[in-house]
Design a protein around this motif. Structure first.
Motif, PDB file in Angstrom:
ATOM      1  N   GLY A  43      -6.379  -1.230  -7.295  1.00  0.00           N
ATOM      2  CA  GLY A  43      -5.753  -0.170  -6.531  1.00  0.00           C
ATOM      3  C   GLY A  43      -6.731   0.972  -6.289  1.00  0.00           C
ATOM      4  O   GLY A  43      -7.484   1.353  -7.193  1.00  0.00           O
ATOM      5  N   ASN A 103     -13.059   8.113  -3.053  1.00  0.00           N
ATOM      6  CA  ASN A 103     -12.652   6.732  -3.336  1.00  0.00           C
ATOM      7  C   ASN A 103     -13.009   5.809  -2.184  1.00  0.00           C
ATOM      8  O   ASN A 103     -13.488   4.689  -2.386  1.00  0.00           O
ATOM      9  N   CYS A 128      -1.855   3.690  -2.019  1.00  0.00           N
ATOM     10  CA  CYS A 128      -3.177   3.217  -2.433  1.00  0.00           C
ATOM     11  C   CYS A 128      -3.603   2.079  -1.515  1.00  0.00           C
ATOM     12  O   CYS A 128      -2.769   1.384  -0.946  1.00  0.00           O
ATOM     13  N   PRO A 180      -6.509   4.809  -4.983  1.00  0.00           N
ATOM     14  CA  PRO A 180      -5.735   5.951  -4.506  1.00  0.00           C
ATOM     15  C   PRO A 180      -6.376   6.586  -3.273  1.00  0.00           C
ATOM     16  O   PRO A 180      -7.608   6.623  -3.139  1.00  0.00           O
ATOM     17  N   LYS A 181      -5.547   7.099  -2.357  1.00  0.00           N
ATOM     18  CA  LYS A 181      -6.053   7.634  -1.097  1.00  0.00           C
ATOM     19  C   LYS A 181      -5.146   8.759  -0.614  1.00  0.00           C
ATOM     20  O   LYS A 181      -4.060   8.985  -1.148  1.00  0.00           O
ATOM     21  N   ALA A 225      -1.544   3.674  -9.274  1.00  0.00           N
ATOM     22  CA  ALA A 225      -2.274   3.640  -8.002  1.00  0.00           C
ATOM     23  C   ALA A 225      -3.703   3.131  -8.176  1.00  0.00           C
ATOM     24  O   ALA A 225      -4.305   2.620  -7.235  1.00  0.00           O
ATOM     25  N   ASN A 226      -4.239   3.236  -9.393  1.00  0.00           N
ATOM     26  CA  ASN A 226      -5.599   2.757  -9.674  1.00  0.00           C
ATOM     27  C   ASN A 226      -5.594   1.529 -10.577  1.00  0.00           C
ATOM     28  O   ASN A 226      -6.552   1.274 -11.316  1.00  0.00           O
ATOM     29  N   THR A 269       3.359   0.927  -6.396  1.00  0.00           N
ATOM     30  CA  THR A 269       3.488   2.092  -7.260  1.00  0.00           C
ATOM     31  C   THR A 269       4.945   2.529  -7.335  1.00  0.00           C
ATOM     32  O   THR A 269       5.770   2.158  -6.499  1.00  0.00           O
ATOM     33  N   THR A 303       0.811  -1.215   0.000  1.00  0.00           N
ATOM     34  CA  THR A 303       0.000   0.000   0.000  1.00  0.00           C
ATOM     35  C   THR A 303       0.846   1.268   0.000  1.00  0.00           C
ATOM     36  O   THR A 303       0.497   2.253  -0.646  1.00  0.00           O
ATOM     37  N   GLU A 332       3.129   7.671  -2.920  1.00  0.00           N
ATOM     38  CA  GLU A 332       2.086   7.339  -3.907  1.00  0.00           C
ATOM     39  C   GLU A 332       1.243   6.175  -3.366  1.00  0.00           C
ATOM     40  O   GLU A 332       1.251   5.081  -3.922  1.00  0.00           O
TER      41      GLU A 332
END
Length: 262
Positions: free
Chosen positions: A113, A147, A124, A115-116, A100-101, A79, A55, A122
């Protein structure tokens, strides 16, 4: 599908999700010896893990990664920012850089993934799905962004961060800097925020709520249980801790118990 938390907390995180012969780990934040011991307790063969997804680069998410992935020759997906921030030198043939997605297919399951907001390069979170069931691992959330809300709405199994009690954090021994980092919108979410997200965005498809990444200094299992359990009459409720692995959960068993209860 089956799943468990091998470790959850600021001293180490590791989560397991599988369907059939296809199994993945989300994060490897405890040392390999303890991962192997806890996997042994759960009947998991480490050599059967097909992939590891990371993550972000904080030590409680990568502490055991280098030794574990080299020992079992398991590919690592992360990532570019996480890879760079980790400062780990892994064998090139094991490293897979993803967006990330990203959506990565591992046999019968796909890993998505998410993203956050978190104070990493980077970061996720990840959702593991077989196309009909979504197991969501949502920790280290600076805030409940769109998200996060979307994932909660579409989760069958949700492992959600409930990191700290606001009063305990304010009155605790952490430095002013660390307190502000945790509650800045780039750190972690409180019990209060976690509950609000759960209540507002859960859907009827949610079958199992697991609370995780509890702070050792600023939270307690008893407090989290007291806050959430009254709202979990029709779903299974669990808490993942730093001290030991959870049970291995089987979604089919949870569905059967839910039908009996109905």
């Amino acid at each position: 599908m089956k799943y468990c938390a091998i470790a959850s907390g600021s001293n180490g995180n590791c989560y397991y999700v599988a369907k059939g012969e296809d199994a993945v780990l989300i994060d490897v934040g405890i040392n390999t010896k303890h991962i192997e011991l806890r996997m042994g307790n759960l009947g998991i063969d480490p050599s059967r893990i097909k992939a590891v997804f990371i993550t972000h680069e904080h030590s409680d998410h990568i502490r055991g990664l280098s030794v574990f992935c080299k020992r079992y020759q398991i590919p690592v997906y992360w990532t570019a920012g996480t890879c760079q921030g980790s400062r780990l030198h892994l064998p090139a043939h094991l490293v897979h850089i993803i967006a990330a997605n990203a959506r990565i297919n591992i046999g019968e399951i796909s890993v998505l993934g998410i993203p956050k907001f978190h104070d990493a390069k980077e970061p996720c979170s990840f959702v593991v799905t077989d196309g009909s069931t979504n197991v969501s691992i949502m920790t280290d959330l600076g805030r409940g962004c769109d998200n996060v809300k979307h994932v909660i709405q579409h989760s069958d199994v949700l492992l959600l961060e409930s990191n700290y009690d606001e009063e305990m954090l304010e009155g605790g021994r952490y430095s002013y800097y660390l307190k502000n980092r945790i509650r800045s919108g780039w750190g972690h979410i409180s019990n209060k925020t976690s509950l609000e997200l759960f209540l507002q965005y859960r859907s009827s498809r949610l079958k199992h709520l697991i609370l995780g990444h509890l702070s050792e200094q600023n939270n307690t299992v008893e407090l989290v249980e007291q806050i959430f359990l009254p709202h979990c009459d029709h779903i299974k409720f669990s808490i993942a801790t730093r001290y030991q692995e959870t049970d291995m959960f089987y979604l089919e068993d949870i569905l059967q118990l839910r039908q009996i209860g109905a």
